[in-house]
Design a protein around this motif. Structure first.
Motif, short mmCIF file in Angstrom:
data_model
loop_
_atom_site.label_atom_id
_atom_site.label_comp_id
_atom_site.label_asym_id
_atom_site.label_seq_id
_atom_site.Cartn_x
_atom_site.Cartn_y
_atom_site.Cartn_z
N HIS A 174 0.70 -1.24 -0.09
CA HIS A 174 0.22 -0.12 -0.10
C HIS A 174 0.75 1.26 0.25
O HIS A 174 0.37 2.31 -0.68
CB HIS A 174 -0.75 -0.11 0.83
N ALA A 175 1.58 1.58 0.71
CA ALA A 175 2.90 2.52 0.73
C ALA A 175 4.18 2.40 -0.22
O ALA A 175 4.02 3.63 -1.13
CB ALA A 175 3.78 2.21 2.31
N GLU A 176 3.84 1.84 -1.05
CA GLU A 176 4.61 1.69 -2.55
C GLU A 176 3.57 2.25 -3.69
O GLU A 176 4.43 2.87 -4.60
CB GLU A 176 4.89 0.29 -2.70
N LEU A 177 2.47 1.44 -3.34
CA LEU A 177 0.99 2.26 -4.23
C LEU A 177 0.87 3.80 -4.67
O LEU A 177 1.05 4.34 -5.29
CB LEU A 177 0.31 1.43 -4.29
N LEU A 178 1.10 4.14 -2.90
CA LEU A 178 1.36 5.55 -2.50
C LEU A 178 1.96 5.97 -3.49
O LEU A 178 1.47 7.58 -3.64
CB LEU A 178 0.60 6.23 -1.28
N ARG A 179 3.41 5.77 -3.38
CA ARG A 179 4.78 6.64 -3.10
C ARG A 179 5.26 6.59 -4.66
O ARG A 179 5.07 7.91 -5.17
CB ARG A 179 5.39 5.84 -2.97
N GLN A 186 -4.27 17.05 15.91
CA GLN A 186 -4.15 18.18 14.80
C GLN A 186 -3.02 17.53 13.35
O GLN A 186 -2.39 16.34 13.30
CB GLN A 186 -2.36 18.90 15.75
N SER A 187 -3.39 18.17 12.70
CA SER A 187 -3.42 17.44 11.04
C SER A 187 -2.74 18.60 9.88
O SER A 187 -3.21 19.57 10.80
CB SER A 187 -4.31 16.84 10.67
N PRO A 188 -1.71 18.37 9.99
CA PRO A 188 -1.36 19.33 8.43
C PRO A 188 -2.28 19.79 7.70
O PRO A 188 -3.53 19.05 6.84
CB PRO A 188 -0.53 19.03 7.31
N GLU A 189 -1.91 21.45 7.16
CA GLU A 189 -3.30 22.08 6.63
C GLU A 189 -3.08 20.99 5.45
O GLU A 189 -1.99 20.74 5.04
CB GLU A 189 -3.20 23.65 7.14
N GLY A 190 -4.19 21.35 4.76
CA GLY A 190 -4.29 21.48 3.41
C GLY A 190 -3.80 19.93 2.72
O GLY A 190 -3.60 19.71 1.93
N LEU A 191 -4.25 19.04 3.89
CA LEU A 191 -3.75 17.36 3.74
C LEU A 191 -5.09 17.09 2.06
O LEU A 191 -6.12 17.44 2.91
CB LEU A 191 -4.34 16.68 5.20
N ASP A 192 -4.12 17.07 1.46
CA ASP A 192 -5.31 16.74 0.02
C ASP A 192 -5.79 14.84 0.74
O ASP A 192 -5.68 13.48 0.94
CB ASP A 192 -4.47 15.91 -0.69
N VAL A 193 -6.89 14.32 -0.30
CA VAL A 193 -7.29 13.63 0.44
C VAL A 193 -7.23 12.73 -0.84
O VAL A 193 -8.21 13.14 -2.05
CB VAL A 193 -9.50 13.75 0.31
N ARG A 219 1.79 6.31 -7.18
CA ARG A 219 0.87 7.64 -7.35
C ARG A 219 1.64 9.25 -7.42
O ARG A 219 1.38 10.07 -8.15
CB ARG A 219 -0.41 7.21 -6.55
N ALA A 220 2.18 9.39 -6.36
CA ALA A 220 2.38 10.74 -5.94
C ALA A 220 4.13 11.10 -6.46
O ALA A 220 3.63 12.27 -6.82
CB ALA A 220 3.51 10.68 -4.51
N ALA A 221 4.23 9.66 -7.18
CA ALA A 221 5.92 10.39 -8.30
C ALA A 221 4.84 10.37 -9.34
O ALA A 221 6.35 10.90 -10.52
CB ALA A 221 6.69 9.14 -7.78
N GLY A 222 3.86 10.17 -10.00
CA GLY A 222 3.71 10.18 -11.17
C GLY A 222 4.27 8.84 -12.03
O GLY A 222 4.01 8.54 -13.03
N GLY A 240 6.26 11.66 5.63
CA GLY A 240 4.83 12.59 5.02
C GLY A 240 4.30 13.10 6.58
O GLY A 240 5.09 13.00 8.21
N ASP A 241 3.32 13.48 6.36
CA ASP A 241 2.35 14.41 7.09
C ASP A 241 2.02 13.14 8.80
O ASP A 241 1.80 11.74 8.19
CB ASP A 241 1.28 14.52 7.06
N VAL A 242 2.40 13.73 9.87
CA VAL A 242 1.73 12.86 11.30
C VAL A 242 0.52 13.88 12.20
O VAL A 242 0.47 15.30 12.02
CB VAL A 242 2.64 12.88 12.22
N VAL A 243 -0.15 12.97 11.53
CA VAL A 243 -1.73 13.09 13.16
C VAL A 243 -1.90 13.00 14.89
O VAL A 243 -1.19 11.65 14.85
CB VAL A 243 -3.17 12.73 12.17
N THR A 244 -1.75 13.71 15.35
CA THR A 244 -1.58 13.91 16.91
C THR A 244 -2.78 13.52 17.25
O THR A 244 -3.93 14.22 16.98
CB THR A 244 -0.55 15.43 17.27
N VAL A 245 -3.03 12.90 18.19
CA VAL A 245 -4.08 12.28 19.07
C VAL A 245 -4.29 12.40 20.33
O VAL A 245 -3.54 11.73 21.46
CB VAL A 245 -5.03 11.10 18.83
N PRO A 246 -4.96 13.36 21.07
CA PRO A 246 -4.38 13.53 22.33
C PRO A 246 -5.40 12.24 23.24
O PRO A 246 -6.07 11.76 22.70
CB PRO A 246 -5.37 15.05 22.85
#
Length: 243
Positions: A29-34, A220-227, A36-39, A82-88
């Motif tokens: 899954h990580a490789e597929l996303l990588r 906390q999640s990074p602003e502009g995180l794409d879906v 895809r991001a690299a085109g 990559g981005d990290v979401v922080t959960v209290p």
């Protein structure tokens, strides 16, 4: 990776990739996303991971992609970037003492130990916004409760097998509850472009909070995180069960 996976056609424009374990599934899954991001990934409309499968939907040339997958060199461990979401989390769960005994630590050490790892959302299922997080070492895996609860409150932070999770809504459940997310509302918000905060592939850190904490801070999640388009399907469980 050809010996580790089986690729099956699903209809005319989809592939189901079956893998031997969760670790290899997460790596693919990580490789597929990588890619895809690299085109460099051929056109795929949706990428939907499961416990030991990855569904590739909307594939114009599934046979060609199936041949490519067999030749990929996929790193076994997904890259930790990559981005990290922080959960209290307030570590006040009713199963805290049981988990402490299983881990061989004091109750007040469970939170520090649980929050010391970076987790990755392997897949979503069971309920909208319910992410299955991997990252606990094998020696900290715990069994499900012998008797499930008829109601687990929204925001419960729980463990079962190799997974950690935060319940986005009140449901029955058999996981070991070790804490509470003070305000679970951001976990699932249909008004957002990406309704689920914890989408597959997202990295997560737990932040210990003192008991009696108010519903702030929110995750906390990074602003502009794409879906990714896969999110719409990834939030649907293949079997409707908590596992």
């Amino acid at each position: 990776m050809s010996g580790d996976l089986v690729v099956r056609p699903v209809g005319r424009r989809a592939l189901l990739v079956e893998l031997p374990d969760a670790e290899r599934t997460g790596a693919l899954h990580a490789e597929l996303l990588r890619r895809r991001a690299a085109g460099t990934l051929p056109p795929v409309a949706e990428i939907v991971p499961g416990a030991r499968t990855v569904l590739l939907d909307g594939v114009p040339e599934p046979a060609a992609l199936a041949r490519q997958l067999a030749d990929w060199d996929v790193p076994l461990a997904p890259p930790a970037d990559g981005d990290v979401v922080t959960v209290p989390v307030v570590y006040d769960g009713p199963d805290l003492s049981d988990v402490a005994a299983l881990w061989g630590v004091a109750e007040d050490e469970v939170g520090a130990l649980h929050s010391s790892y970076t987790y990755r959302v392997a897949f979503c299922g069971f309920a909208p916004g319910f992410g299955y997080l991997t990252g606990l070492p094998e020696e900290l895996h715990v069994p499900r409760r012998a008797t499930p609860r008829t109601r687990v409150p929204a925001g419960a932070v729980a463990l079962a097998g190799p997974y950690s999770a935060v319940y986005p809504r009140a449901t029955p459940g058999g996981w070991q509850i070790i804490g509470t997310m003070p305000d679970p509302r951001p976990l699932w918000d249909p008004s957002r472009e990406r309704a689920a905060l914890l989408a597959p592939g997202t990295q997560v850190r737990y932040q210990p909070m003192p008991r009696g904490s108010a519903p702030d801070p929110a995750p906390q999640s990074p602003e502009g995180l794409d879906v990714p388009r896969s999110q719409s399907a990834a939030d649907r469980s293949s079997d409707g069960e908590e596992r």
